[in-house]
Write an enzyme that holds these catalytic residues in place. Structure first.
Site, mmCIF file in Angstrom:
data_model
loop_
_atom_site.group_PDB
_atom_site.id
_atom_site.type_symbol
_atom_site.label_atom_id
_atom_site.label_comp_id
_atom_site.label_asym_id
_atom_site.label_seq_id
_atom_site.Cartn_x
_atom_site.Cartn_y
_atom_site.Cartn_z
ATOM 1 C CE LYS B 83 -2.597 -1.107 3.608
ATOM 2 N NZ LYS B 83 -2.199 -2.510 3.823
ATOM 3 C CB CYS B 167 -11.140 2.170 14.393
ATOM 4 S SG CYS B 167 -9.417 1.978 14.076
ATOM 5 C CG MET B 168 -8.041 3.476 17.167
ATOM 6 S SD MET B 168 -7.334 1.821 17.227
ATOM 7 C CE MET B 168 -6.619 1.813 18.846
ATOM 8 C CG MET B 341 -9.455 -3.396 13.827
ATOM 9 S SD MET B 341 -10.154 -2.031 14.746
ATOM 10 C CE MET B 341 -8.688 -1.181 15.240
ATOM 11 C CD GLN B 379 -9.399 5.482 10.789
ATOM 12 O OE1 GLN B 379 -9.621 6.104 9.784
ATOM 13 N NE2 GLN B 379 -10.199 5.498 11.830
#
Lengths: 204, 786
Positions: B83, B167-168, B341, B379
């Site tokens: 990526k 997410c967090m 996650m 992220q």
């Protein structure tokens, strides 16, 4: 005991599976010798063709190459069957990895098509145009050795790509007997970056 | 060709830099056509995950042409993943949004910025209390900060939440409940020092590959006899690429991770192998309801978690559970726990975070080189923006909360905002926000840098009626969310703007704009400023400060206000620097001191707290809470958890029990469904699916089966499978021996594919403490289609 006999057969099968789709055919390139390269016009044509061939599996110059053959199941031990040493497997040249210490191969090297054959890739429309392969390495004048047009990081083993068995004739060293490459070839100034260069760029 | 002012400055500065370094003249002065001229490299953090790799962006002729790893960045030391290498190509998809659009009669029609800004300003003013902003952990720090200031001070409205909630959030509440303050003690150097790594439901070979390689390459570079001293244990519910590299893969029944962690604690106390000195000095015990416990009472709570009982519940053998107990009980072992996650997206995500800290605190394996629990982020700026700036419904910058009067006053004073303008009542968290939008409690929403119509769980319910609301979406490509939008705003992406990200290990990284955004695309930061200023001009009172001036005014170094809401002015002025310096003043209270902007410019990221020493050098902190490393630890303390709410410098061990998941497979829906990501794609694939090489490698979603399940159901590779839950269904091709191997009775589906929305099927049950939904488990049935 009789299963033992199957082992070499299975190994050979695995190797064939990996290399049958390789883009580079050893036969076509092995004919070319330094004497053939003496003709500059020919070698320019060959170099151009080879640059174009290399560019088909790189999104930009310096990008990790895309794997030109099937890649399943992908694991380091499978990749290293052919890529730990350079060699010719069933008529195809397999380059040796210049960074054998990195073993998560697919972290950087993508397959060229989906491993899962039941889904098909769509055409991706993009105006991306990657950095082009330089036609020659920069040098201060005609008689001194060229500098390296790319950085050395992860490419410390020059022989991986520039050995006399390189699939790309234009990348082969004309003096394979000399082993201390960095003695004469230094990195070009623009290929290594430093924070000093980065920070001197203007603020907006 | 006309040379703009910026180009001129750039060229002259570049030449000056080259001259200063004594660099040779552009190659090619003699012989051959060498390196392309005009190529230069700029530093930036990678656009994608929370690892925060440093990259060097090659720019030529006003376009990004190459990306390489930054060898001087301490995160990745020159290495990247696919990526990262292809990050440059995400800017150049053919369908980039290049002009604003407004929906008229069901169709998106090209509009001018003027029309769009006017329309948004009018609509927000009309009903500013029922307006909300849904953002992202991919906001840059200044973007998050301006949004927070705009909505919380300007509109006295707290309906601001990021997708980091999905997410967090559990990690944040885990940190706050255990240590009183957010973000980890550890750092990536711990990967170089540990001798045991335990991943708790985390496929880091695909999701944080650079960190995985940092550990694995270190291991493989050692002589063989030393390699065997380094152990990697992967605990999970699906066998992944990471598991293949592990010494032990321990597969457990979904949700029983709660019991496994408690079982390790039970063994540490039962075998008397816990770190008594550490526990006595630095910790205390609390019951689930908050009552204080003694260690004996805590032991009593753990009696339900003997290896024998937990083995029965979790499916991990007694022997392996005892091995885990012994590893943590061995004082010489340096154990690093990693999770992401699998633990956070959990209906008891907060408890699970607490429990991992329990294990490490009891074992005294925390804040030591190579021995620490380390929460990975998903992220690029989930830490930097969502958590540190506090773009959450209850938060304010620098670890502050809206409920606290003193915290509100700090912000109001710094911003010269009208006293009392910040509402003390927390706003809607993410799931509640979408429920509110569907029910009409919210009338308008501005979505930035994220794609909720693809990523929210239980889409059918959560995105109902979104099309009928006043939905503004700022994005770079058409997405599932832009399709529902009333107004679509084209944004600048990554190195098309200045920015600052903060990664998992508290590292703040700055970058400069490298290329211009395409067409009329403009920075999200400018969009907010422009709308806010329009509202101010129209007389919206909240956007006036105490002196009646514009609340979000951007001032130059002489204190003179600049007209940053005009694009021509904005694009030639570094607004990031002004906002970051202002935000920096709010980071000292909880000892999250970020470095000044100009210092960040000269570094490949610095980990806070960054404090200037006697010689005037700005020093980063590698390990937090550790004396001689963290400047806020008092002399002689060794380790000091100075965030503790009670002021006693003690971390809290919570007695968190096992709790069954809200939905388990039954007769009608007999299979578990787990969702997740793949190496090649970032989240909802809007960027990475526009990269030819990434798309070719992983074009579409699929469903993974365990081979025995597949055989029993008569399913083969490529069969069309309908996946049905109580909420919805989709059809996907089966991949029996796929990227991973789910456990028996479980199927796995990646969520990146916008043509196959698995979130039609997922459950939106969430952790009651962090409000983070569980995407990892719900019950489904499958049916093979002809």
């Amino acid at each position: 005991m009789r299963y033992l006999a199957l082992i070499p057969l299975l190994c050979a099968g695995a190797v064939t599976f990996c290399v049958t789709t390789s883009l580079v055919d050893a036969k076509s390139t092995q004919d070319i010798t330094p004497s053939a390269q003496a003709n500059t016009a020919d070698s320019d044509t060959i170099a151009t063709a080879e640059r174009a061939a290399r560019a088909t599996h790189r999104a930009f110059y310096t990008a990790p190459p895309i794997v030109p053959h099937d890649l399943y199941p992908a694991s380091a031990s499978n990749c290293l069957v052919c890529h730990s040493k350079k060699g010719t497997y069933f008529g195809k040249i397999s380059p040796r990895t210049p960074h054998p210490q990195l073993t998560n191969c697919t972290q950087c090297h993508l397959p060229s098509k989906p491993a899962f054959v039941y889904v098909e890739a769509d055409l991706v429309e993009t105006s991306w145009k990657g950095l082009e392969t330089p036609t020659a390495a920069p040098r201060a004048n005609r008689v001194i050795p060229p500098t390296m047009p790319h950085r050395k990081f992860m490419r410390e083993d020059c022989q991986s790509c520039h050995s006399y068995q390189s699939p790309y004739t234009s990348m082969r060293t004309p003096h394979p007997q000399r082993m201390n490459c960095a003695q004469c070839h230094v990195p070009a100034a623009d290929t290594e970056f430093t924070i000093e260069k980065a920070r001197k760029l203007p603020v907006r | 060709m006309k040379t703009s002012r910026r180009d001129f400055i750039r060229q002259s500065a570049h030449l000056a830099a080259m001259a200063a370094l004594g660099a040779a003249l552009p190659a090619g002065a003699a012989g051959g056509v060498p390196l392309p001229d005009g190529l230069h490299w700029q530093k930036a953090p990678c656009r994608f995950c929370g690892t925060g790799c440093g990259v060097m962006v090659g720019v030529k002729g006003g376009r990004v042409v190459a990306v390489q790893g930054d060898p001087d960045c301490g995160v990745n030391k020159g290495l990247l993943c696919v990526k990262g290498y292809y990050a440059g190509a995400i800017l150049y998809g053919k369908d980039r949004l290049t002009h604003p659009m407004i929906r008229k009669d069901g169709k998106h029609v090209k509009a001018t910025w003027e029309e769009a800004i006017e329309l948004i300003a009018d609509n927000v003013m009309k009903d500013s209390d029922r307006f909300s902003i849904y953002g992202s952990g991919q906001w840059t720090v200044p973007e998050g900060y301006i949004n927070l200031k705009f909505i919380k001070a300007g509109l006295s409205n707290n309906h601001l939440d990021p997708n980091a909630r999905l997410c967090m959030a559990s990690a944040v509440v885990g940190f706050i409940t255990t240590f009183g303050v957010d973000e980890p003690s550890g750092c990536y150097e711990d990967l170089d020092e540990c001798d045991t790594v335990i991943t708790w439901g985390n496929n880091w070979a695909e999701m944080h590959p650079v960190l995985f390689s940092r550990f694995m390459d270190r291991k493989r570079s050692l002589p063989k006899y030393q390699q065997s001293e380094i152990t990697y244990i992967d605990m999970g519910t699906r066998k992944t690429r990471s598991s293949s590299a592990a010494n032990y893969y321990l597969e457990f029944v979904p949700q029983t991770d709660l019991a496994i962690a408690n079982c390790i604690c039970y063994q540490l106390i039962e075998n008397d192998t816990y770190d008594k000195e550490f526990v006595a000095q630095h910790t205390r015990f609390k019951a689930n309801d908050g009552a204080d416990l003694t260690i004996e009472e805590f032991k009593g709570f753990l009696d339900d978690y003997t290896p024998e009982k937990v083995a029965e519940l979790s499916g991990i053998s007694v022997g392996h559970l005892k091995m885990l107990g012994e590893i943590f009980g061995d004082p010489k072992r340096k154990v690093l726990s990693l999770w992401c996650m699998g633990v956070n997206q959990h209906t008891r995500g907060t408890w699970m975070n607490n429990l991992i800290y329990n294990v490490h605190l009891l074992a005294g394996k925390i804040a030591k080189p190579g021995s620490t629990p380390f929460s990975l982020t998903g992220q690029p700026s989930a830490c930097g923006t969502a958590r540190e700036v506090g773009t959450l419904a209850h938060a304010l910058p620098g670890g502050r909360v809206v409920k606290n009067e003193e915290h509100r006053k700090d912000c109001e004073d710094l911003w010269n905002a009208v006293p009392g303008c910040i509402n003390p009542k927390p706003g809607f968290h993410t799931v509640r926000m979408f429920e509110g939008l569907a029910a009409g409690e919210l009338t308008s929403m501005w979505v930035q840098v994220t794609n909720p119509a693809h990523s929210m769980p239980h889409l059918h319910k959560n995105l109902a009626n979104a099309e009928d609301r006043f939905l503004v979406v700022s994005d770079v490509y058409p997405t599932a969310t832009t399709r529902l939008a009333k107004v679509v705003l084209p944004s600048a992406l990554w190195v098309e703007k200045n920015g600052i990200f903060g990664n998992s290990e508290r590292r703040t990284q700055q970058w400069f704009k490298a290329v211009d955004p395409p067409g009329e695309a403009r920075d999200d930061l400018w969009q907010v400023l422009a709308v806010a200023h329009r509202m101010y001009k129209k007389g919206f009172k909240g956007l006036r400060d105490r002196d009646g001036n514009f609340l979000l005014a951007i001032r130059d170094e002489n204190g003179k206000e600049i007209e940053a809401w005009k694009w021509e002015v904005f694009k030639d002025f570094n607004v990031d620097r002004v906002l970051f310096e202002e935000y920096r003043k709010l980071t000292f209270k909880k000892h999250k001191d970020v470095a000044p902007y100009d210092v960040l410019v000269e570094h490949h990221g610095l980990r806070w707290p960054v404090v200037q020493d006697d010689q005037g050098v700005w020093r980063e902190t590698t390990r937090r809470f550790v004396e001689h490393e963290d400047p806020y630890v008092e002399e002689g303390k060794g380790i000091q958890f100075y965030g503790a709410k009670a002021g006693d410098d003690r971390a809290i061990l919570w007695a968190r029990p096992y709790e069954a998941p809200p939905e388990v497979p039954d007769k009608d829906y007999p299979l578990w469904l787990c969702t997740g990501r793949v190496l090649e794609h970032w989240h909802t694939g809007t960027m990475t699916q526009r990269v030819k090489e990434l798309h070719n490698a992983m074009p579409r979603a699929y469903v993974e089966f365990h081979p025995i399940d597949a055989r029993e159901m008569g399913i083969q590779d490529g069969d069309k499978i309908r996946i049905q839950s109580r909420r919805g269904s989709i059809v996907l091709p089966a991949w029996v021996r796929g990227r991973g191997l789910p456990q028996r009775g479980m199927i796995f589906v990646p969520f990146f594919d916008e043509t196959k929305l698995i979130n039609e099927v997922t459950l939106d049950a969430y952790c009651p403490m962090s409000k983070e939904p569980d995407y990892k488990k719900c019950a489904v049935r499958v049916e093979k289609l002809a």
